[in-house]
Design a protein around this motif. Structure first.
Motif, PDB file in Angstrom:
ATOM      1  N   LEU A 270       0.815  -1.157  -0.064  1.00  0.00           N
ATOM      2  CA  LEU A 270      -0.119  -0.002   0.009  1.00  0.00           C
ATOM      3  C   LEU A 270       0.812   1.023   0.057  1.00  0.00           C
ATOM      4  N   ASN A 271       0.857   1.963  -1.062  1.00  0.00           N
ATOM      5  CA  ASN A 271       1.452   3.263  -1.198  1.00  0.00           C
ATOM      6  C   ASN A 271       0.670   4.341  -1.769  1.00  0.00           C
ATOM      7  N   ILE A 272       0.052   5.308  -1.033  1.00  0.00           N
ATOM      8  CA  ILE A 272      -0.683   6.206  -1.674  1.00  0.00           C
ATOM      9  C   ILE A 272       0.015   7.678  -1.751  1.00  0.00           C
ATOM     10  N   SER A 273      -0.273   8.064  -2.955  1.00  0.00           N
ATOM     11  CA  SER A 273       0.610   9.387  -3.530  1.00  0.00           C
ATOM     12  C   SER A 273      -0.579  10.256  -4.064  1.00  0.00           C
ATOM     13  N   ASP A 274      -0.172  11.436  -3.900  1.00  0.00           N
ATOM     14  CA  ASP A 274      -1.035  12.511  -4.546  1.00  0.00           C
ATOM     15  C   ASP A 274      -0.740  12.780  -6.196  1.00  0.00           C
ATOM     16  N   ALA A 275      -1.509  13.846  -6.606  1.00  0.00           N
ATOM     17  CA  ALA A 275      -1.307  13.734  -8.173  1.00  0.00           C
ATOM     18  C   ALA A 275       0.266  14.400  -8.387  1.00  0.00           C
TER      19      ALA A 275
END
Length: 401
Positions: A270-275
């Motif tokens: 799980l790796n969440i990134s922004d734009a």
């Protein structure tokens, strides 16, 4: 003479066959169990089917994978139940034989060619390797072959034909109903790491004393005088002090082989990134306030019904945000252009972030699906059909804030 022969034959054929009953019980119960486990999560089984579709170059079936999964699960339950009851014995025997031959081929192909790492025979509840699945199918095949040979002896335990037909109808309805229900309203039992009550940050950590992966190194050796070649492990190389013998030289680089798996992190991907590509994983999953996480793995696959459901839950969360301190995010693996287009269409109150499709599919079996987090703990999760209205959410979670 002829009459006596057939009378004796019929008498023998009507005698109890203990092995046939054992086979019926074993195969019937295992088929029902296998079907129910997968029917609990047909969308997850559908993802596994997509791997097979890719291997056999039939990717056009991907959009129908969940429907195919429901049919397969229902077929297993129906065949298993009818076998136990002895209803339509000859047809059931044929169905079992064809199905187990199909399964055995798939598991052998997966194991031998190493194309699918887990067969999904028992869903995420009991993960099996392809070889384990193949051996299981061989055992089942042996029992089913015996059932097939003696299929004429499969007699119904229900003597009344009307009752038998009614029970068959109910079994068929229930078998398909279970799969259809869980597609719309999520699994009855969640075997995934994002189930209600789990602490996501803790499931991403490796304990300090956790056992590590253990490897052995294999050396290729050549004797300088005789030209003899042999391979030895690093343990043998050191224990027998081969390294002290100048007659032996190492050829090439040693090869490593995993001999014992260490601690496996439940959530490792799980790796969440922004734009802009900034990692915001911890910011999202450790939020101390109520945090609605809406998951849409692929926004381009949203049907008009899905689109309407997303619009409705977006408006519900918008109304809640006016009165309560909450955060709401949309996680997707779609491109930023597709996500921006969706945002423009629905005027989303949800902040858009990006993650790989694999963990998103594990979060919630719905597109879109919703998780409610607080301090990294999964408080609840809903499918697009079961998301509550504002009043129910207020009553359950926000009163007293």
């Amino acid at each position: 003479m002829s009459t006596s022969y057939y009378t004796a034959y019929n008498t023998r054929s009507e005698k109890p066959n203990p092995l046939l009953w054992v086979s019926r019980l074993f195969v019937g119960l295992l088929f029902i169990f296998s079907g129910l486990i997968k029917a609990n999560d047909p969308m997850g089984f559908g993802f596994k089917l997509q791997e097979y579709f890719h291997v056999f170059h039939i990717n056009f079936l991907n959009d129908y994978s969940t429907s195919v999964a429901v049919i397969i699960c229902a077929s297993e339950i129906i065949l298993g139940a009818l076998l136990l009851l002895g209803i339509a014995g000859k047809k059931v025997a044929w169905g079992l034989l064809l199905l187990i031959i199909f399964f055995t081929f798939l598991t052998f192909y997966s194991a031998f060619f190493e194309v699918v790492t887990a067969c999904g025979c028992f869903g995420d509840a009991i993960p099996l390797t392809p070889w384990q699945s193949f051996i299981k199918d061989l055992v089942l095949l042996a029992f089913i072959l015996y059932i097939f040979v003696y299929r004429a002896q499969l007699k119904s335990i229900i003597k009344n034909s009307f009752s038998g037909n009614l029970i068959t109808f109910l079994i068929i309805v229930a078998s398909f109903g279970i799969g259809i229900y869980t597609v719309y309203f999520l699994p009855f039992i969640d075997f995934l790491p994002y189930k209600v009550g789990n602490n996501i940050p803790k499931l991403m950590e490796i304990p300090e004393d956790a056992p590590q992966d253990e490897y052995e190194h294999i050396y290729s050796l050549k004797h300088k005088t005789t030209g003899e070649n042999k391979k030895v492990t690093d343990k043998v190389y050191m224990d027998e002090k081969i390294w002290e013998d100048e007659n032996w030289e190492i050829i090439g680089e040693p090869k490593s082989r995993l001999i014992k798996k260490g601690y496996q992190v439940a959530i490792s991907d799980l790796n969440i990134s922004d734009a802009e590509g900034n990692n915001v994983t911890q910011e999202i999953i450790t939020n101390p306030y109520y945090n609605f996480v809406v998951v849409s793995t692929d926004v381009t696959k949203l049907s008009p019904t899905d689109f309407l459901a997303l619009d409705n839950l977006n408006e519900t969360i918008r109304d809640l945000s006016k009165d309560y301190n909450i955060r709401a995010t949309l996680l997707t693996s779609s491109s930023s252009n597709d996500a921006s287009y969706l945002n423009d269409q629905l005027n989303l109150v949800l902040e858009i972030f990006y993650a790989d499709a694999v963990p998103l599919k594990s979060m919630v079996r719905s597109n879109p699906g919703i998780l409610l987090l607080q301090n990294g703990v999964v408080i609840n999760k809903w499918s697009k059909q079961s998301f509550p209205n504002k009043e129910n959410l207020e009553k359950t979670y926000f009163q007293g804030q």
